[in-house]
Motif scaffolding. Structure first.
Motif, PDB file in Angstrom:
ATOM      1  N   PHE A  10       0.836  -1.198   0.000  1.00  0.00           N
ATOM      2  CA  PHE A  10       0.000   0.000   0.000  1.00  0.00           C
ATOM      3  C   PHE A  10       0.871   1.248   0.000  1.00  0.00           C
ATOM      4  O   PHE A  10       0.601   2.212  -0.728  1.00  0.00           O
ATOM      5  N   GLN A  11       1.962   1.226   0.797  1.00  0.00           N
ATOM      6  CA  GLN A  11       2.872   2.371   0.822  1.00  0.00           C
ATOM      7  C   GLN A  11       3.536   2.567  -0.531  1.00  0.00           C
ATOM      8  O   GLN A  11       3.653   3.703  -1.007  1.00  0.00           O
ATOM      9  N   LEU A  12       3.978   1.499  -1.161  1.00  0.00           N
ATOM     10  CA  LEU A  12       4.595   1.611  -2.484  1.00  0.00           C
ATOM     11  C   LEU A  12       3.604   2.159  -3.495  1.00  0.00           C
ATOM     12  O   LEU A  12       3.947   2.997  -4.334  1.00  0.00           O
ATOM     13  N   PHE A  13       2.372   1.707  -3.452  1.00  0.00           N
ATOM     14  CA  PHE A  13       1.327   2.176  -4.358  1.00  0.00           C
ATOM     15  C   PHE A  13       1.083   3.669  -4.182  1.00  0.00           C
ATOM     16  O   PHE A  13       1.048   4.426  -5.154  1.00  0.00           O
ATOM     17  N   ARG A  64      -0.032   9.730   4.291  1.00  0.00           N
ATOM     18  CA  ARG A  64      -1.033   8.717   3.952  1.00  0.00           C
ATOM     19  C   ARG A  64      -0.404   7.337   3.813  1.00  0.00           C
ATOM     20  O   ARG A  64      -0.990   6.336   4.213  1.00  0.00           O
ATOM     21  N   ALA A  65       0.805   7.285   3.268  1.00  0.00           N
ATOM     22  CA  ALA A  65       1.454   6.002   3.022  1.00  0.00           C
ATOM     23  C   ALA A  65       1.945   5.359   4.316  1.00  0.00           C
ATOM     24  O   ALA A  65       1.739   4.174   4.535  1.00  0.00           O
ATOM     25  N   SER A  66       2.614   6.136   5.157  1.00  0.00           N
ATOM     26  CA  SER A  66       3.232   5.511   6.340  1.00  0.00           C
ATOM     27  C   SER A  66       3.253   6.442   7.550  1.00  0.00           C
ATOM     28  O   SER A  66       4.223   6.458   8.301  1.00  0.00           O
ATOM     29  N   HIS A  67       2.237   7.234   7.726  1.00  0.00           N
ATOM     30  CA  HIS A  67       2.105   8.137   8.864  1.00  0.00           C
ATOM     31  C   HIS A  67       3.285   9.084   9.000  1.00  0.00           C
ATOM     32  O   HIS A  67       3.780   9.353  10.080  1.00  0.00           O
ATOM     33  N   GLY A  68       3.783   9.563   7.867  1.00  0.00           N
ATOM     34  CA  GLY A  68       4.824  10.574   7.855  1.00  0.00           C
ATOM     35  C   GLY A  68       6.244  10.056   7.872  1.00  0.00           C
ATOM     36  O   GLY A  68       7.181  10.826   7.772  1.00  0.00           O
ATOM     37  N   THR A  69       6.417   8.771   7.982  1.00  0.00           N
ATOM     38  CA  THR A  69       7.762   8.204   7.981  1.00  0.00           C
ATOM     39  C   THR A  69       8.245   8.065   6.547  1.00  0.00           C
ATOM     40  O   THR A  69       7.614   7.403   5.738  1.00  0.00           O
ATOM     41  N   LEU A  75      10.710   6.360  -1.051  1.00  0.00           N
ATOM     42  CA  LEU A  75      11.370   7.303  -1.958  1.00  0.00           C
ATOM     43  C   LEU A  75      11.648   6.665  -3.310  1.00  0.00           C
ATOM     44  O   LEU A  75      11.522   7.316  -4.349  1.00  0.00           O
ATOM     45  N   LEU A  76      12.029   5.382  -3.305  1.00  0.00           N
ATOM     46  CA  LEU A  76      12.259   4.686  -4.570  1.00  0.00           C
ATOM     47  C   LEU A  76      10.959   4.544  -5.369  1.00  0.00           C
ATOM     48  O   LEU A  76      10.963   4.656  -6.596  1.00  0.00           O
ATOM     49  N   ALA A  77       9.851   4.323  -4.681  1.00  0.00           N
ATOM     50  CA  ALA A  77       8.562   4.236  -5.373  1.00  0.00           C
ATOM     51  C   ALA A  77       8.176   5.586  -5.961  1.00  0.00           C
ATOM     52  O   ALA A  77       7.667   5.661  -7.085  1.00  0.00           O
ATOM     53  N   ALA A  78       8.410   6.681  -5.227  1.00  0.00           N
ATOM     54  CA  ALA A  78       8.136   8.014  -5.765  1.00  0.00           C
ATOM     55  C   ALA A  78       9.043   8.301  -6.961  1.00  0.00           C
ATOM     56  O   ALA A  78       8.597   8.874  -7.962  1.00  0.00           O
TER      57      ALA A  78
END
Length: 96
Positions: A10-13, A64-69, A75-78
């Protein structure tokens, strides 16, 4: 699929589409700056406001992805989203 793998996917997405939306924002900024023409102050205002909007957008996607972490794979997904925009989507839009 475990809960951990599901959360990481979900975070990668989210971060992947965050990168795409950042580049969409910068593409809009570039077009708006071209329309500004010779107005240097207006172009500068558009440029800096786009960076402010991009930082807020990245903050919201990271939250949204990881509560601000901010994580390395986030970063690689972005970056993958940015690369996809530059190589695939931007090329399709410029052909038309």
């Amino acid at each position: 699929m475990t809960a951990l793998i599901q959360r990481e996917l979900f975070q990668l997405f989210i971060m992947f589409y965050g990168g795409i939306s950042l580049m969409l924002l910068f593409a809009g900024r570039d077009r708006l700056m071209v329309r500004c023409g010779n107005h240097k102050r207006l172009s500068a205002a558009v440029y800096f406001s786009a960076w402010i909007c991009a930082s807020f957008l990245f903050y919201r996607f990271a939250y949204r992805a990881s509560h601000g972490t901010v994580t390395v794979y986030g970063l690689l997904a972005a970056a993958a989203g940015i690369f996809l925009w530059k190589k695939v989507i931007c090329g399709i839009l410029k052909e038309k």
